[in-house]
Design a protein around this motif. Structure first.
Motif, short mmCIF file in Angstrom:
data_model
loop_
_atom_site.label_atom_id
_atom_site.label_comp_id
_atom_site.label_asym_id
_atom_site.label_seq_id
_atom_site.Cartn_x
_atom_site.Cartn_y
_atom_site.Cartn_z
N SER A 2 0.83 -1.20 0.00
CA SER A 2 0.00 0.00 0.00
C SER A 2 0.87 1.25 0.00
CB SER A 2 -0.92 0.02 1.23
OG SER A 2 -0.15 0.04 2.41
N GLU A 3 0.29 2.35 -0.50
CA GLU A 3 1.00 3.63 -0.50
C GLU A 3 1.18 4.14 0.93
OE1 GLU A 3 2.27 5.43 -3.04
OE2 GLU A 3 1.83 3.71 -4.35
N GLU A 5 0.70 6.26 3.91
CA GLU A 5 -0.42 7.17 4.16
C GLU A 5 0.03 8.53 4.66
OE1 GLU A 5 -4.03 5.36 5.99
OE2 GLU A 5 -2.68 3.67 6.34
N ASP A 56 -10.11 7.20 12.06
CA ASP A 56 -10.00 7.56 10.65
C ASP A 56 -9.89 9.08 10.52
OD1 ASP A 56 -10.31 4.86 9.65
OD2 ASP A 56 -12.40 5.03 10.29
#
Length: 472
Positions: A2-3, A5, A56
């Motif tokens: 994954s990139e 964050e 989040d």
């Protein structure tokens, strides 16, 4: 895979800065129109802002709204032209840009070897300050979070220089008008409260040197160890400046460390009138200066100057096997070896950038203007019926009260509180009070670079109107 964050793209970094800049510039441009203070409903706001740890993320724009539409407005307008309360801090925009650069590059300046060029920039700032007060080349200037930490470091250094390891018989002397951070610094330096002497002050709220000498002699006769005098160069209560030359002479005769708390008033040495008022400051062993006051910088920028820079090293230098080599060449400074801090922010840039951009002359002229405005305000107040100027401006701070025949002290205190609250209710200027010798006094402190004659005229207009309302 994954990139990452937390790593922002170049476009996203530019977007964050652009959106923040738009809000910041609009905020600064509106400062003259904003209320001088607005904390009505602040408790409800604070409760509404309580929140659990977010799992989040939220949109950046929404977070800016929370800050600029809700949190920032409910506060004292400390960056505005009408803030004449406490000791104003300015908040130069240049320093905010400097902090962005310092935080984004995130270099470590606590050890010279980690960022030699940046450490030198901060060392230059400290030397500039030493030059301003007339210190010799052996002096060292240290940037701190504010005057409280500077006073603490000064008293620890004084204790190490003047007292043995068993220092509990040491005695410190200061005036009954000294800033509370002096008492706190003494406590944190390990002195019992019973070893801090508050010396009475004269009619101008300056420490009485005759009583200082008497108390020192009395303590010596009792087997105690006088070691330090803390004089004030601009008290928060009334702006009083102790006789620094006389304090230096007492300290010399008694072999005491002289520390001058010039957090508020020290940078007035840049002006001719300020240097005259602060005559003798160059003889102090250490001096506290607050750039976030007299140089109009953002809060969190203080400084300590020590005449013998090696005294700071003797008080703070320690070694650890995991640290890189420290500098033997005294031309360079390892800030971790002259202060309590190892990890710290790069404070020097927020001073260096505006001073380099404008030159110190711009600051000198601004400070001269503040001296003029305080004198003008005192003259205008004296023209008002029922007003007594209790503390004339020795620098840019004055204190006054409304007097009315037939009222006792309690009634006069209540009257002056009503006058101050009526002034503040107009929200063009914000004033605060002090209690000096049992009397409620209204203070005016002129120190923001954004405060000019137009705002001072508003202040006097509002005081006049508030007195008239109280009379009716």
């Amino acid at each position: 895979m994954s990139e990452p964050e937390l790593e922002l793209s170049a476009d996203e970094m530019r977007r964050l800065i652009r959106l923040a800049t738009e809000r910041i510039v609009a905020h600064i441009e509106s400062l003259p129109r904003q209320p001088s203070a607005d904390v009505e409903g602040a408790a409800e706001l604070a409760r509404a802002l309580r929140e659990p740890l977010p799992e989040d993320g939220a949109p950046y724009e929404r977070l800016l709204d929370v800050l600029f539409d809700r949190a920032v407005p409910k506060s004292f307008n400390t960056a505005g032209p009408g803030y004449l309360a406490y000791i104003p801090g300015g908040g130069l925009f240049h320093s905010a840009v400097a902090d962005l650069i310092a935080d984004a590059t995130n270099r470590f300046v606590g050890v010279w070897l980690a960022a030699p060029g940046l450490a030198q920039i901060e060392a230059d700032v400290g030397r500039w300050f030493c030059q301003m007060v007339g210190y010799p080349k052996a002096a060292l200037g240290l940037l701190t979070t504010g005057g409280s930490l500077a006073n603490f470091v000064a008293l620890v250094t004084a204790r190490r220089e003047r007292l043995p390891e068993d220092f509990l018989s040491g005695v410190l002397y200061t005036s009954d008008q000294a800033h509370h951070s002096v008492q706190k610094a003494a406590l944190m330096a390990g002195l019992p409260p019973s070893r801090v002497r508050e010396i009475p002050t004269d009619a101008r709220f300056r420490m009485r040197m005759d009583m200082l000498s008497e108390r020192i002699a009395s303590d010596r006769a009792s087997g105690l160890q006088p070691f330090c005098v803390v004089a004030s160069a601009g008290t928060t209560n009334t702006g009083a400046v102790d006789d620094l030359a006389a304090a230096a002479e007492v300290a010399r005769e008694e072999r005491l460390w002289l520390h001058v708390d010039a957090a508020y008033g020290g940078f007035f040495v840049l002006t001719e009138r300020g240097r005259a008022a602060l005559r003798g400051i160059e003889r102090a062993d250490s001096i506290t200066l607050d750039p976030h006051k007299g140089l109009f910088l953002p809060y969190g920028t203080g400084s300590l100057l020590v005449r013998d820079g090696e005294a700071l090293r003797r008080a703070h230098s320690v070694h650890a096997d995991y640290l890189p080599p420290m500098q033997d060449d005294r031309e360079f400074v390892d800030f971790s070896q002259v202060s309590p801090e190892l990890s710290r922010d790069f404070r020097g840039l927020r001073v260096w950038l505006p001073v380099k951009m404008h030159g110190i002359g711009a600051f000198r002229r601004a400070l001269d203007e503040k001296l003029d405005l305080a004198l003008w305000a005192a003259d205008e107040l004296r023209r008002l019926p029922e007003v007594e100027v209790v503390a004339e401006p020795q620098l840019s701070l004055l204190a006054f009260r409304v007097v009315r025949p037939g009222l006792d002290e309690a009634a006069l205190d209540a009257l002056n509180r009503r006058v101050m609250e009526a002034v503040n209710a107009r929200k063009r200027v914000y004033l605060t009070h002090t209690i000096a010798r049992g009397r409620f006094l209204i203070r005016i402190c002129v120190l923001s670079f954004r405060t000019h004659m137009d705002r001072m005229q508003m202040a006097i207009e509002d005081v006049r109107a508030a007195i008239a309302e109280a009379r009716g």
